[in-house]
Motif scaffolding. Sequence first.
Motif: not given
Ligand code: AMP
Length: 280
Positions: A13, A38, A101, A131-133, A149, A152, A166, A248, A251-252
């Motif tokens: 991600d 990951h 998921r 992932g969620r990103p 951000d 999330f 997951y 990241h 992304g962060k």
């Molecule tokens: P997941 O494991 O798919 O639920 O997503 C978690 C991932 O999202 C982790 O690798 C984090 O680095 C990333 N993450 C968590 N919070 C944030 C945020 N506020 N902004 C960007 N990435 C994030």
Amino acid sequence: MRIDLHAHTTASDGTETPSELPVRAKEAGLDVVAITDHDTTAGWDEAAAAADREGIGLVRGMEMSASCRGISSHILGYLFDPKHPAIVSHNSTVRDSRSTRLRTMADKLAADGLLTWDDVVEHTPAGATPGRPHLADTLVGLGVTASRDEAFATILSARGPYYVRYQSPDVTDAIATIAAAGGISVWAHPMARTRGGVVTWDDIGDAIDAGLDGLEIDHRDNASDDRDELRKIAQSRGILVTGSSDYHGSGKPNLLGENLTSPAVLERIAHKASLEVLRP
Ligand code: AMP
Ligand code: ZN
Ligand code: FE
Ligand code: FE
């Protein structure tokens, strides 16, 4: 020596490719960077070739998704055999579960008209550990939220209606998998309170009993009083202490080199991993 042992690429991600990571690392004045996507080692070869071109060191690693009494926990593995059956099995099981998921979360978001599955596919690099990103990038691309951000903090929050869990192994199993494959295990951002519930000091003690090799203490998500306590544990149990950025790309906000690991610790990681490989 400037050493950063935690960075992500488009193999999971992060927003930069495995070949871009060493270029960015060099620009940030690093001598050594680790690639720790990951649940995948897919970026290793590309990153290694680029690190050679840039003349910097690359540590091959991965951030394993795990769970500790239901609390999402990340274990960094370094210098393990990526073809070891336990690693291959972990990666395929967790990535399958993450894919299912992602689809379930996307379907829930689509039901409320926030995005479509095609939008999500467009924002997830081919082969990336989903992932969620990637959902966040989709929402940003569609103009629903302004940044990862914000996504999330609102729509994708683990406490929100769209969140789906997951499957991932217990922390002690993740540690055993890394050890079986000849690698070194470090608990990533162990006290990241802003992300949700955190584990107890006893949980960390149990992980050390199970063979955990180190703690990632200097990480922006660990508060300073927690770092003090973690340092006491590491000192009394004689395990390694690392510091890293968890970069990241865009992304962060985390910047390469914002936290560092000492050369002595990297030497111990490399030495210990070579001994593990020789173990019958
Ligand atoms: P997941 O494991 O798919 O639920 O997503 C978690 C991932 O999202 C982790 O690798 C984090 O680095 C990333 N993450 C968590 N919070 C944030 C945020 N506020 N902004 C960007 N990435 C994030
Ligand atoms: Zn990540
Ligand atoms: Fe993490
Ligand atoms: Fe990470």
